[in-house]
Design an enzyme around this catalytic site. Structure first.
Site, PDB file in Angstrom:
ATOM      1  CE1 TYR A   1      -3.635   2.405   0.486  1.00  0.00           C
ATOM      2  CE2 TYR A   1      -2.249   3.249   2.469  1.00  0.00           C
ATOM      3  CZ  TYR A   1      -3.517   3.574   1.353  1.00  0.00           C
ATOM      4  OH  TYR A   1      -4.180   4.531   1.528  1.00  0.00           O
TER       5      TYR A   1
ATOM      6  CG  ASP B   1       5.729   3.754   0.657  1.00  0.00           C
ATOM      7  OD1 ASP B   1       6.075   4.650   1.658  1.00  0.00           O
ATOM      8  OD2 ASP B   1       4.397   3.660   0.118  1.00  0.00           O
TER       9      ASP B   1
ATOM     10  CE  LYS C   1       0.910   5.702   7.968  1.00  0.00           C
ATOM     11  NZ  LYS C   1       1.155   4.648   6.742  1.00  0.00           N
TER      12      LYS C   1
HETATM   13  C1  PLP Z   1       0.377   5.100   5.463  1.00  0.00           C
HETATM   14  C2  PLP Z   1       1.449   4.689   4.514  1.00  0.00           C
HETATM   15  C3  PLP Z   1       1.274   5.438   3.081  1.00  0.00           C
HETATM   16  C4  PLP Z   1      -0.154   6.776   2.959  1.00  0.00           C
HETATM   17  O1  PLP Z   1       0.265   7.715   3.701  1.00  0.00           O
HETATM   18  P1  PLP Z   1      -0.909   8.817   4.139  1.00  0.00           P
HETATM   19  O2  PLP Z   1      -0.352   9.944   5.071  1.00  0.00           O
HETATM   20  O3  PLP Z   1      -1.981   8.017   4.766  1.00  0.00           O
HETATM   21  O4  PLP Z   1      -1.302   9.403   2.799  1.00  0.00           O
HETATM   22  C5  PLP Z   1       1.919   5.254   2.004  1.00  0.00           C
HETATM   23  N1  PLP Z   1       2.765   4.329   2.142  1.00  0.00           N
HETATM   24  C6  PLP Z   1       2.858   3.411   3.161  1.00  0.00           C
HETATM   25  C7  PLP Z   1       3.655   2.504   3.401  1.00  0.00           C
HETATM   26  C8  PLP Z   1       1.882   3.675   4.232  1.00  0.00           C
HETATM   27  O5  PLP Z   1       2.161   2.813   5.373  1.00  0.00           O
END
Ligand code: PLP
Length: 449
Positions: free
Chosen positions: A162, A257, A285
Site C-alpha cells: 500500500y 516507500d 507518519k
Molecule cells: C500510510 C502509508 C502511506 C500513505 O500515507 P498517508 O499519509 O496516509 O497518505 C503510504 N505508504 C505507506 C507504506 C504507508 O504505510
C-alpha cells in the site's frame, strides 16, 4: 484534561468496546460521513462491533469518550513512536502555533528540517528532499518524478503493498483496501492502472521477469522495505539487495516507500538497517510527529527534475507547514538524542515472543512477524513472506481476538492486514497487561476453533 478524568493514563485499562457515548457518536457520524469514518481503516467492519471514540491520548494510552482507558498499539497508524502527547513535541507545536499556523512562504524551520533529513537518512545524503503533507503525496510525486526522469511509463509494485490512495497505486493494494476486499478501487480508469504491474513481495526473480518482459519500459519499482500494509512482513535476506542490483542493471529507479518504516524500524529508515540505498525514498507518519507531513527525495540528478528546477510539477499550499515541521523536528531530534531503538527492539521481542508462546500453549496457530517496533501476529500456521501467505490467515480468529483484547483494554488495529506499533511509552507494566490480556483472549479463541 476534563476534571472528572485526572491523569487517565494512570488508571487500569478497561473494557474499550464502544459504550453508549461512542455508539451515539458513531450513529450520528454514519448519517454525515461515509461509513462514519474519515479513513476506511478506522471502520470495524472486518472485526465486528462499533469503533470506540477517542477523547484523548497520552503516552501508550487512549481515553475513550465512554471514559475508559486503553493501551494503544495503533499509535495513529505509526507516527506516535514517542507515545502520544510527548511534552517536547507538544511544546514545539504550541510555540510554533503562536507565531502563525501557515505562511505559504519560505521559513527557517524547513531548512533545519531538510538539513536534518539529508544528514540522517542515507538515501538523502548529498541529495535533495521536498516536503509534502501526506504519505500519499510523497509516493505519487516520487512516481511522477520517476516517470519524468526516465521517460518510461511502467511502474511495479508488490501485491498487498500500500502506497497511499493515488489512482495508479490502487492495484492489488494492501491496508484498508485489502481489509475491505477492494484492492483495485472503483473510479480508477483501466487506462490509469494499465502501466502498473505487480509482483509478489519477497520474490526478486518475479521482478526480474517483469523487467525482462518489458525492456526499457519500467520507470520504477515502489516497495515497502518491510511490508506493513499486508500485516508486518520482513524482507527475506538478500531481497532488497537483489532489487537494487536489478534496478541498477535496467535503468529502473528503486523507490523505497518508508512512510511506515522510516524512523520506525531504525533511525534513518529500514534502508539504513538493511544497507540498501534507493534512488528515491518516501517518508511520512513519524517524520510529521503526529502532524500531517510527508517527504520524498533522493538522488540530486533526479530531484533536479522537480519544478521550479525542472519540468516535473509538484506543489502544495500547506507543504512545509510550520506546525508540522516543528513536530517533525522535535520528534526526530528526540529520537536522535535518546536513541530508543534497542529498547524498542527488546520490548517488541518480549511482547511478540510472549504472545506467540501463549498462542502455542493454547493450541492457536499463530506466526509472529516482527521488525523493530512493528509487528503482526498472523492467525495461521507456517511462515508469512508475502500477501498470499497473509491472506491464508484465519480472519474469524483474528476478529475474535481483536474483540477480546479490546474488552481487556488493548486497542489493536481492526484488521489482520495491518501492523501493530510500539512506542517508547510502552513500559514493562503495559506489556505485562497486554500479555495477560492476550492469554485470556487466546484461550477464548482456542475454545471457538
Ligand atoms: C500510510 C502509508 C502511506 C500513505 O500515507 P498517508 O499519509 O496516509 O497518505 C503510504 N505508504 C505507506 C507504506 C504507508 O504505510
Amino acid at each position: 484534561m476534563t476534571p472528572e478524568t485526572p491523569k487517565f493514563w494512570t488508571l487500569p485499562p478497561g473494557d474499550g468496546r464502544a459504550g453508549p457515548r461512542s455508539r451515539a457518536l458513531f450513529t450520528a457520524a454514519q448519517s454525515l460521513i461515509p461509513g462514519g469514518v474519515n479513513s476506511p481503516v478506522r471502520a470495524f467492519r472486518s472485526v465486528g462491533g462499533d469503533p470506540p471514540y477517542i477523547r484523548a491520548a497520552h503516552g501508550a494510552h487512549l481515553l475513550t469518550e465512554d471514559g475508559v482507558t486503553l493501551i494503544d498499539y495503533v499509535g495513529s497508524w505509526g507516527p506516535a513512536i514517542l507515545g502520544h502527547a510527548h511534552p517536547a513535541v507538544i511544546e514545539a507545536v504550541t510555540r510554533a502555533a503562536q507565531d502563525g499556523l501557515s505562511f505559504g512562504a519560505c521559513a527557517a524551520g524547513e531548512v533545519e528540517f531538510a538539513e536534518l533529513l539529508c544528514r540522517v537518512v542515507p538515501a538523502l545524503r548529498g541529495g535533495l528532499v521536498r516536503l509534502v503533507s501526506s504519505g500519499t503525496e510523497a509516493t505519487m510525486s516520487a512516481l511522477r518524478l520517476a516517470r519524468g526522469f526516465t521517460g518510461r511509463t511502467k511502474i511495479v509494485k508488490a501485491d498487498g503493498g500500500y502506497h497511499g490512495h493515488a489512482d495508479m497505486l490502487l492495484v492489488a493494494a494492501g491496508s484498508g483496501a485489502a481489509t475491505l476486499g477492494i484492492p483495485g478501487s472503483g473510479g480508477v480508469p483501466e487506462a490509469t492502472v494499465h502501466d502498473t504491474l505487480t509482483v509478489p513481495f519477497n520474490d526478486a526473480e518475479a521482478f526480474a521477469r517483469v523487467l525482462a518482459e518489458n525492456p526499457g519500459q519500467v520507470a520504477a519499482i515502489i516497495i515497502e522495505p518491510v511490508a506493513g500494509n499486508m500485516g508486518c512482513v520482513p524482507p527475506q535476506p538478500g531481497y532488497l539487495q537483489r532489487l537494487r542490483e536489478l534496478c541498477s542493471e535496467h535503468g529502473t529507479l528503486l523507490i523505497l516507500d518508508e512512510v511506515m518504516t522510516g524512523f520506525r524500524v531504525a533511525f534513518g529508515g529500514a534502508h539504513a538497517r538493511y544497507g540498501v540505498t534507493p534512488d528515491l525514498v518516501c517518508l511520512g507518519k513519524i517524520v510529521g510527529g503526529g502532524m500531517p507531513c510527508g517527504a520524498y527525495g533522493g538522488r540530486r540528478d533526479i530531484m533536479q527534475q522537480i519544478a521550479p528546477l525542472g519540468p516535473v510539477y509538484q506543489a502544495g499550499t500547506l507543504s512545509g507547514n510550520p506546525l508540522a515541521v516543528a513536530a517533525g523536528l522535535a520528534t526526530l531530534g528526540l529520537l536522535e538524542r535518546e536513541d530508543p531503538y534497542a529498547q524498542l527492539e527488546a520490548a517488541s521481542a518480549a511482547l511478540v515472543d510472549g504472545i506467540a508462546a501463549r498462542a502455542a500453549r493454547h493450541g492457536v496457530p499463530m506466526v509472529g512477524n516482527r521488525v523493530g517496533a512493528m509487528f503482526t501476529g498472523f492467525f495461521r500456521a507456517g511462515e508469512v513472506h508475502n500477501y498470499d501467505d497473509a491472506k491464508g490467515s484465519d480472519l474469524a480468529a483474528f476478529g475474535r481476538f481483536h474483540g477480546e483484547m479490546l474488552a481487556r483494554g488493548v486497542y489493536l488495529a481492526p484488521s489482520q492486514f495491518e501492523a501493530a506499533f510500539l512506542s517508547t511509552a510502552h513500559d514493562a507494566g503495559v506489556i505485562e497487561h497486554t500479555l495477560q490480556a492476550a492469554d485470556e483472549a487466546l484461550a477464548i479463541v482456542a475454545r471457538h476453533a
